[in-house]
Write a protein that holds these residues in place. Sequence first.
Motif, mmCIF file in Angstrom:
data_model
loop_
_atom_site.group_PDB
_atom_site.id
_atom_site.type_symbol
_atom_site.label_atom_id
_atom_site.label_comp_id
_atom_site.label_asym_id
_atom_site.label_seq_id
_atom_site.Cartn_x
_atom_site.Cartn_y
_atom_site.Cartn_z
ATOM 1 N N GLU A 102 -2.648 8.910 15.796
ATOM 2 C CA GLU A 102 -2.015 8.094 17.533
ATOM 3 C C GLU A 102 -1.098 9.135 17.919
ATOM 4 O O GLU A 102 -0.982 9.264 18.834
ATOM 5 C CB GLU A 102 -1.369 7.142 17.023
ATOM 6 N N GLY A 103 -0.360 9.347 16.695
ATOM 7 C CA GLY A 103 1.498 11.191 17.578
ATOM 8 C C GLY A 103 0.755 12.446 18.264
ATOM 9 O O GLY A 103 1.123 12.821 19.055
ATOM 10 N N SER A 104 -0.770 13.253 16.952
ATOM 11 C CA SER A 104 -1.548 14.051 17.583
ATOM 12 C C SER A 104 -2.660 14.617 17.903
ATOM 13 O O SER A 104 -2.977 14.525 18.949
ATOM 14 C CB SER A 104 -0.487 15.609 16.626
ATOM 15 N N ALA A 105 -3.723 13.153 17.203
ATOM 16 C CA ALA A 105 -4.974 13.645 17.179
ATOM 17 C C ALA A 105 -5.275 13.232 19.110
ATOM 18 O O ALA A 105 -6.129 14.149 19.723
ATOM 19 C CB ALA A 105 -5.309 13.439 16.309
ATOM 20 N N MET A 106 -4.323 12.203 19.189
ATOM 21 C CA MET A 106 -5.573 11.218 19.616
ATOM 22 C C MET A 106 -5.287 11.941 21.487
ATOM 23 O O MET A 106 -5.120 11.657 22.338
ATOM 24 C CB MET A 106 -5.359 9.585 19.990
ATOM 25 N N THR A 107 -4.206 12.596 21.680
ATOM 26 C CA THR A 107 -3.067 13.409 22.895
ATOM 27 C C THR A 107 -4.351 14.268 23.155
ATOM 28 O O THR A 107 -5.060 14.002 24.649
ATOM 29 C CB THR A 107 -2.114 13.953 22.503
ATOM 30 N N PRO A 108 -5.033 15.243 23.086
ATOM 31 C CA PRO A 108 -5.976 15.944 23.710
ATOM 32 C C PRO A 108 -6.866 15.406 24.054
ATOM 33 O O PRO A 108 -7.968 15.422 25.342
ATOM 34 C CB PRO A 108 -5.935 16.814 23.010
ATOM 35 N N LEU A 109 -7.566 13.911 22.765
ATOM 36 C CA LEU A 109 -8.993 13.391 22.999
ATOM 37 C C LEU A 109 -9.021 12.611 24.572
ATOM 38 O O LEU A 109 -10.073 12.418 25.326
ATOM 39 C CB LEU A 109 -8.912 12.211 21.717
ATOM 40 N N SER A 127 -8.945 23.501 30.391
ATOM 41 C CA SER A 127 -9.304 24.597 29.746
ATOM 42 C C SER A 127 -7.944 24.220 28.384
ATOM 43 O O SER A 127 -8.771 24.693 27.772
ATOM 44 C CB SER A 127 -10.352 25.515 30.491
ATOM 45 N N ARG A 128 -7.159 23.869 29.151
ATOM 46 C CA ARG A 128 -6.108 24.115 28.085
ATOM 47 C C ARG A 128 -5.920 23.089 26.780
ATOM 48 O O ARG A 128 -5.990 23.245 25.606
ATOM 49 C CB ARG A 128 -4.557 23.529 28.689
ATOM 50 N N VAL A 129 -6.326 21.722 27.792
ATOM 51 C CA VAL A 129 -6.489 20.703 26.191
ATOM 52 C C VAL A 129 -8.189 21.226 25.171
ATOM 53 O O VAL A 129 -7.824 20.608 24.516
ATOM 54 C CB VAL A 129 -7.015 19.544 27.576
ATOM 55 N N GLN A 130 -9.318 21.288 25.687
ATOM 56 C CA GLN A 130 -10.184 21.723 25.442
ATOM 57 C C GLN A 130 -9.452 23.347 24.188
ATOM 58 O O GLN A 130 -9.661 22.553 22.883
ATOM 59 C CB GLN A 130 -11.180 22.301 25.870
ATOM 60 N N THR A 131 -8.589 23.614 23.727
ATOM 61 C CA THR A 131 -8.118 24.630 23.225
ATOM 62 C C THR A 131 -7.288 23.892 22.609
ATOM 63 O O THR A 131 -7.457 23.667 21.247
ATOM 64 C CB THR A 131 -7.202 25.212 24.003
ATOM 65 N N GLN A 132 -6.740 23.002 22.924
ATOM 66 C CA GLN A 132 -5.825 22.367 21.971
ATOM 67 C C GLN A 132 -6.752 21.051 20.997
ATOM 68 O O GLN A 132 -6.452 21.102 19.871
ATOM 69 C CB GLN A 132 -5.369 21.408 22.928
ATOM 70 N N LEU A 133 -7.595 20.195 21.556
ATOM 71 C CA LEU A 133 -8.874 19.380 20.935
ATOM 72 C C LEU A 133 -9.643 20.702 19.773
ATOM 73 O O LEU A 133 -9.921 20.210 18.597
ATOM 74 C CB LEU A 133 -9.686 19.301 21.679
ATOM 75 N N SER A 163 -9.636 8.056 11.375
ATOM 76 C CA SER A 163 -11.490 7.815 11.728
ATOM 77 C C SER A 163 -11.261 7.496 12.658
ATOM 78 O O SER A 163 -12.490 7.968 13.851
ATOM 79 C CB SER A 163 -12.141 6.076 10.978
ATOM 80 N N PHE A 164 -10.688 6.908 13.920
ATOM 81 C CA PHE A 164 -10.997 6.561 14.993
ATOM 82 C C PHE A 164 -10.852 7.983 16.128
ATOM 83 O O PHE A 164 -11.869 7.943 16.439
ATOM 84 C CB PHE A 164 -9.941 5.904 15.853
ATOM 85 N N PRO A 165 -9.700 9.261 15.933
ATOM 86 C CA PRO A 165 -9.907 9.819 16.726
ATOM 87 C C PRO A 165 -11.108 11.011 16.271
ATOM 88 O O PRO A 165 -11.564 11.496 17.196
ATOM 89 C CB PRO A 165 -8.731 10.961 16.286
ATOM 90 N N LEU A 166 -11.567 10.784 15.206
ATOM 91 C CA LEU A 166 -12.973 11.788 14.722
ATOM 92 C C LEU A 166 -14.420 11.094 15.599
ATOM 93 O O LEU A 166 -15.418 11.824 15.503
ATOM 94 C CB LEU A 166 -13.200 11.606 13.402
ATOM 95 N N GLU A 167 -13.986 9.851 15.414
ATOM 96 C CA GLU A 167 -15.455 8.702 16.292
ATOM 97 C C GLU A 167 -15.611 8.975 17.801
ATOM 98 O O GLU A 167 -16.284 9.062 18.352
ATOM 99 C CB GLU A 167 -14.852 7.436 16.020
#
Length: 209
Positions: A102-109, A127-133, A163-167
């Motif tokens: 929740e603290g990092s993976a969800m942010t760019p998503l 494009s910056r967000v896509q790089t982070q993602l 599992s949630f960020p990956l889904e």
Amino acid sequence: MVIVHHLNNSRSQRILWLLEEMGTPYEVMRYERDRATMQAPAELRAVHSLGKSPVIDDNGLIVAESGAIVEYLADTYGHGQMVPPPGTAAALRSNYWVHYAEGSAMTPLLLKLYLNRIGDAAGAMLSRVQTQLTAMLAYVESELGANPFLVGDTLTIADIQMSFPLEFAAVRGDLDATYPGLVAYLARLHARPAYQRALGRGGPYELLR
Ligand SMILES: N[C@@H](CCC(=O)N[C@@H](CS)C(=O)NCC(=O)O)C(=O)O
């Protein structure tokens, strides 16, 4: 008895999954998102003032925020399952992924989800967000390596949380064959009988665009 205040197509699905993995009895109170706004209904604010899901009620103890919930449930009902022994390197690694989800993976998503709604004006930021993602997914893939789970051979709350960020990434086409390890990992999680039982308890689970 644990009551899970469960919003359709949401993060609370993984709380049901955790409870199924541990064999802990629970009840599900279902809430439906508004179809136009995707927001939770106002009744959820009667349970917790933010009105978000998941929230659990354990004999009057209200716990919100999925990371806090999985830690509470594993500590209270896990009998040592789902978390590595305290004080070990594995426990620290599990804790890391629980917070990273929740603290990092969800942010760019989430940024990508919202920026895509703006249209052309989002271009440079997107494009910056896509790089982070892309960096986030490559990182998780490399950390998983050849292990079946994020903390080695055993399923932990780290896998439940991640599992949630990956889904979320998969349903939007961001998690594809570029990340074969993560695709196989997600399929492995989804094949678990407890995951399937949780789907039966929570109802249809489609992470809508
Ligand atoms: N970081 C929080 C996020 C909670 C959250 O945003 N939940 C979403 C469902 S995935 C929600 O309730 N959305 C409906 C709304 O905000 O009205 C957690 O992990 O519990």
